[in-house]
Design a protein around this motif. Structure first.
Motif, PDB file in Angstrom:
ATOM      1  N   GLU A 133       0.806  -1.139  -0.074  1.00  0.00           N
ATOM      2  CA  GLU A 133      -0.105   0.163   0.011  1.00  0.00           C
ATOM      3  C   GLU A 133       0.750   1.192  -0.021  1.00  0.00           C
ATOM      4  O   GLU A 133       1.942   1.322   0.419  1.00  0.00           O
ATOM      5  CB  GLU A 133      -0.918   0.031   1.099  1.00  0.00           C
ATOM      6  CG  GLU A 133      -1.925   1.030   1.355  1.00  0.00           C
ATOM      7  CD  GLU A 133      -2.870   1.190   2.477  1.00  0.00           C
ATOM      8  OE1 GLU A 133      -3.592   1.946   2.589  1.00  0.00           O
ATOM      9  OE2 GLU A 133      -2.549   0.204   3.223  1.00  0.00           O
ATOM     10  N   HIS A 134       0.400   2.241  -0.577  1.00  0.00           N
ATOM     11  CA  HIS A 134       1.086   3.762  -0.522  1.00  0.00           C
ATOM     12  C   HIS A 134       0.414   4.499   0.271  1.00  0.00           C
ATOM     13  O   HIS A 134      -0.838   4.678   0.181  1.00  0.00           O
ATOM     14  CB  HIS A 134       0.968   4.225  -1.867  1.00  0.00           C
ATOM     15  CG  HIS A 134       1.972   3.547  -2.916  1.00  0.00           C
ATOM     16  ND1 HIS A 134       3.172   4.036  -3.426  1.00  0.00           N
ATOM     17  CD2 HIS A 134       1.567   2.425  -3.731  1.00  0.00           C
ATOM     18  CE1 HIS A 134       3.718   3.319  -4.175  1.00  0.00           C
ATOM     19  NE2 HIS A 134       2.774   2.266  -4.295  1.00  0.00           N
ATOM     20  N   ASN A 147       4.691  -2.605   2.964  1.00  0.00           N
ATOM     21  CA  ASN A 147       4.859  -3.935   2.361  1.00  0.00           C
ATOM     22  C   ASN A 147       4.430  -4.906   3.546  1.00  0.00           C
ATOM     23  O   ASN A 147       5.390  -4.908   4.612  1.00  0.00           O
ATOM     24  CB  ASN A 147       6.229  -4.076   1.490  1.00  0.00           C
ATOM     25  CG  ASN A 147       6.052  -5.556   1.116  1.00  0.00           C
ATOM     26  OD1 ASN A 147       4.840  -6.148   0.778  1.00  0.00           O
ATOM     27  ND2 ASN A 147       7.055  -6.143   0.682  1.00  0.00           N
ATOM     28  N   VAL A 148       3.635  -5.494   3.633  1.00  0.00           N
ATOM     29  CA  VAL A 148       3.405  -6.644   4.595  1.00  0.00           C
ATOM     30  C   VAL A 148       3.544  -8.056   3.981  1.00  0.00           C
ATOM     31  O   VAL A 148       2.846  -8.455   3.156  1.00  0.00           O
ATOM     32  CB  VAL A 148       1.925  -6.378   5.508  1.00  0.00           C
ATOM     33  CG1 VAL A 148       1.982  -7.607   6.642  1.00  0.00           C
ATOM     34  CG2 VAL A 148       1.881  -4.791   5.982  1.00  0.00           C
ATOM     35  N   VAL A 149       4.520  -8.747   4.430  1.00  0.00           N
ATOM     36  CA  VAL A 149       4.798 -10.070   4.122  1.00  0.00           C
ATOM     37  C   VAL A 149       4.552 -11.274   5.128  1.00  0.00           C
ATOM     38  O   VAL A 149       5.090 -11.040   6.268  1.00  0.00           O
ATOM     39  CB  VAL A 149       6.136 -10.292   3.434  1.00  0.00           C
ATOM     40  CG1 VAL A 149       6.349  -9.362   2.340  1.00  0.00           C
ATOM     41  CG2 VAL A 149       7.196  -9.946   4.253  1.00  0.00           C
ATOM     42  N   VAL A 160       1.768 -20.193   8.728  1.00  0.00           N
ATOM     43  CA  VAL A 160       2.354 -18.837   8.930  1.00  0.00           C
ATOM     44  C   VAL A 160       2.289 -18.556  10.400  1.00  0.00           C
ATOM     45  O   VAL A 160       1.221 -18.439  11.110  1.00  0.00           O
ATOM     46  CB  VAL A 160       1.252 -17.936   8.152  1.00  0.00           C
ATOM     47  CG1 VAL A 160       1.631 -16.433   8.477  1.00  0.00           C
ATOM     48  CG2 VAL A 160       1.365 -18.509   6.703  1.00  0.00           C
ATOM     49  N   VAL A 161       3.584 -18.232  10.918  1.00  0.00           N
ATOM     50  CA  VAL A 161       3.738 -17.900  12.228  1.00  0.00           C
ATOM     51  C   VAL A 161       3.740 -16.307  12.546  1.00  0.00           C
ATOM     52  O   VAL A 161       3.652 -15.828  13.737  1.00  0.00           O
ATOM     53  CB  VAL A 161       5.068 -18.325  12.945  1.00  0.00           C
ATOM     54  CG1 VAL A 161       4.962 -20.066  12.718  1.00  0.00           C
ATOM     55  CG2 VAL A 161       6.246 -17.773  12.044  1.00  0.00           C
ATOM     56  N   GLY A 162       3.475 -15.431  11.554  1.00  0.00           N
ATOM     57  CA  GLY A 162       3.432 -14.098  11.905  1.00  0.00           C
ATOM     58  C   GLY A 162       3.714 -13.392  10.652  1.00  0.00           C
ATOM     59  O   GLY A 162       3.690 -13.978   9.300  1.00  0.00           O
ATOM     60  N   VAL A 163       3.885 -12.158  10.527  1.00  0.00           N
ATOM     61  CA  VAL A 163       4.194 -11.204   9.394  1.00  0.00           C
ATOM     62  C   VAL A 163       5.317  -9.938   9.796  1.00  0.00           C
ATOM     63  O   VAL A 163       5.653  -9.994  10.877  1.00  0.00           O
ATOM     64  CB  VAL A 163       2.890 -10.340   8.952  1.00  0.00           C
ATOM     65  CG1 VAL A 163       1.888 -11.375   8.516  1.00  0.00           C
ATOM     66  CG2 VAL A 163       2.448  -9.536  10.061  1.00  0.00           C
ATOM     67  N   ALA A 164       6.106  -9.591   8.607  1.00  0.00           N
ATOM     68  CA  ALA A 164       6.962  -8.791   8.707  1.00  0.00           C
ATOM     69  C   ALA A 164       6.240  -7.278   7.977  1.00  0.00           C
ATOM     70  O   ALA A 164       5.821  -7.407   6.773  1.00  0.00           O
ATOM     71  CB  ALA A 164       8.327  -9.052   8.078  1.00  0.00           C
ATOM     72  N   TYR A 165       6.292  -6.214   8.828  1.00  0.00           N
ATOM     73  CA  TYR A 165       5.496  -5.120   8.514  1.00  0.00           C
ATOM     74  C   TYR A 165       6.926  -4.177   8.018  1.00  0.00           C
ATOM     75  O   TYR A 165       7.462  -3.852   8.698  1.00  0.00           O
ATOM     76  CB  TYR A 165       4.760  -4.593   9.655  1.00  0.00           C
ATOM     77  CG  TYR A 165       4.133  -3.123   9.242  1.00  0.00           C
ATOM     78  CD1 TYR A 165       3.138  -2.860   8.536  1.00  0.00           C
ATOM     79  CD2 TYR A 165       5.001  -1.764   9.492  1.00  0.00           C
ATOM     80  CE1 TYR A 165       2.693  -1.648   8.463  1.00  0.00           C
ATOM     81  CE2 TYR A 165       4.615  -0.784   9.194  1.00  0.00           C
ATOM     82  CZ  TYR A 165       3.161  -0.620   8.622  1.00  0.00           C
ATOM     83  OH  TYR A 165       2.878   0.789   8.329  1.00  0.00           O
ATOM     84  N   LEU A 166       6.875  -3.828   6.630  1.00  0.00           N
ATOM     85  CA  LEU A 166       8.074  -2.899   6.189  1.00  0.00           C
ATOM     86  C   LEU A 166       7.380  -1.521   5.725  1.00  0.00           C
ATOM     87  O   LEU A 166       6.522  -1.436   5.007  1.00  0.00           O
ATOM     88  CB  LEU A 166       8.946  -3.451   5.158  1.00  0.00           C
ATOM     89  CG  LEU A 166       9.700  -4.691   5.569  1.00  0.00           C
ATOM     90  CD1 LEU A 166       9.043  -6.025   5.510  1.00  0.00           C
ATOM     91  CD2 LEU A 166      10.955  -4.743   4.776  1.00  0.00           C
TER      92      LEU A 166
END
Length: 310
Positions: A133-134, A147-149, A160-166
């Motif tokens: 998202e912008h 970017n959320v991966v 899926v144990v979690g996410v990384a939010y950049l």
């Protein structure tokens, strides 16, 4: 007849204007496509720069699978501190329950252990798919790329144990695009100005024979048949100049022939013993000889010529 033509009314101006408008339209279209492609290329390169290496994602996912959250959070903090990527503004690690387990910013460490409210993070946890998202910050007026991966368990690819939010600042990208766009449009403006001057010179060379032919026709209309137009080539303008020259010769020959016939007629009439009067179709006298003037008792033919006898 007014022989003076203002510049903005001339063919030179119209040809130059059409050329300049076409050049401007072409450069605008090319510029729009160029800037759009440049933006796409820069955004693609930027997104590649903000991606975390696979081994970093695996390391973070491994820490999220450990039962000791306190020890795992310390390791996550150390992993985030070791990431040397100036493009990324912030990195957050969130577990599968939506709890923030780590952040790369020193001033947001108090959020560790709290449950996140971010919709993108919840969507990624729910769908197990990455989301981008912008964002626009109304306070700082900066644009950001988020970017959320998902983070996958290294021992189980389906978990899926979690996410990384950049989060990364996009101002550098847009500044670079704006600078390049400014250089392009400045160059385009100079090109248009140069093209306009060149178009005026070309139009002047094209219209110069036309202007000479216009002057020649005005000269013929005044009864002056001297001089000839220069036929520079065998193109349409050259053929037109040749036609004007032929027209001038034909008109001059016709005028000379008419004058000779008139002189011959006057000579015949002046030696006749009979009085002769000639009228046009409206009944106006156009020709009278001297004998007719004597018979009518008129001293000068100017007194009777162009007088209607009907």
């Amino acid at each position: 007849m007014n022989s003076k033509i203002k510049f903005y009314q001339s063919i030179q101006f119209k040809i130059a204007l059409v050329f300049a408008l076409m050049l401007m339209l072409t450069l605008e279209v090319v510029g729009a496509v160029f800037v759009r492609q440049l933006e796409r290329q820069n955004m693609t390169t930027f997104k590649q720069q903000v991606e975390l290496p696979t081994y970093v994602n695996n390391s973070l996912a491994s820490q999220l699978t450990k039962p000791n959250e306190s020890q795992a959070n310390k390791q996550i903090k150390a992993i985030l501190a070791s990431i040397n990527n100036n493009t990324i503004t912030e990195i957050r690690v969130i577990d599968g329950k939506g709890v923030i387990r780590g952040t790369s910013l020193a001033n947001t460490q108090g959020s560790v252990g709290q449950r996140t409210t971010d919709k993108m993070i919840k969507a990624t946890l729910a769908t197990n798919r990455a989301h981008t998202e912008h964002l626009y910050d109304n306070n700082t007026h900066d644009r950001y790329f988020v970017n959320v991966v998902p983070l996958v368990n290294p021992n189980n690819a389906n978990e899926v144990v979690g996410v990384a939010y950049l989060k990364a600042n996009l101002e550098g990208v847009y500044t670079s695009i704006n600078n390049i766009s400014l250089i392009y449009f400045a160059s385009a403006l100079l090109t248009i100005i140069f093209g306009l001057g060149l178009a005026i010179l070309i139009a002047r060379e094209i219209t110069r024979p036309i202007e000479e032919m216009r002057k020649k026709t005005l000269q013929i209309a005044r009864g002056d048949y001297s001089g000839r137009l220069e036929v520079a080539g065998n193109d349409e303008l050259g053929q037109l100049a040749g036609a004007v020259n032929n027209l001038s010769v034909r008109i001059e020959e016709s005028q000379e022939s008419s004058a000779a016939e008139r002189r011959r007629l006057n000579s015949v009439l002046s030696h006749m013993s009979d009085g002769v009067l000639a009228t046009d179709r409206r009944g106006n006298l156009v020709t009278v000889n001297s004998m007719a003037l004597q018979l009518l008792g008129i001293e000068s033919e100017d007194e009777i010529l162009n007088t209607s006898i009907l």
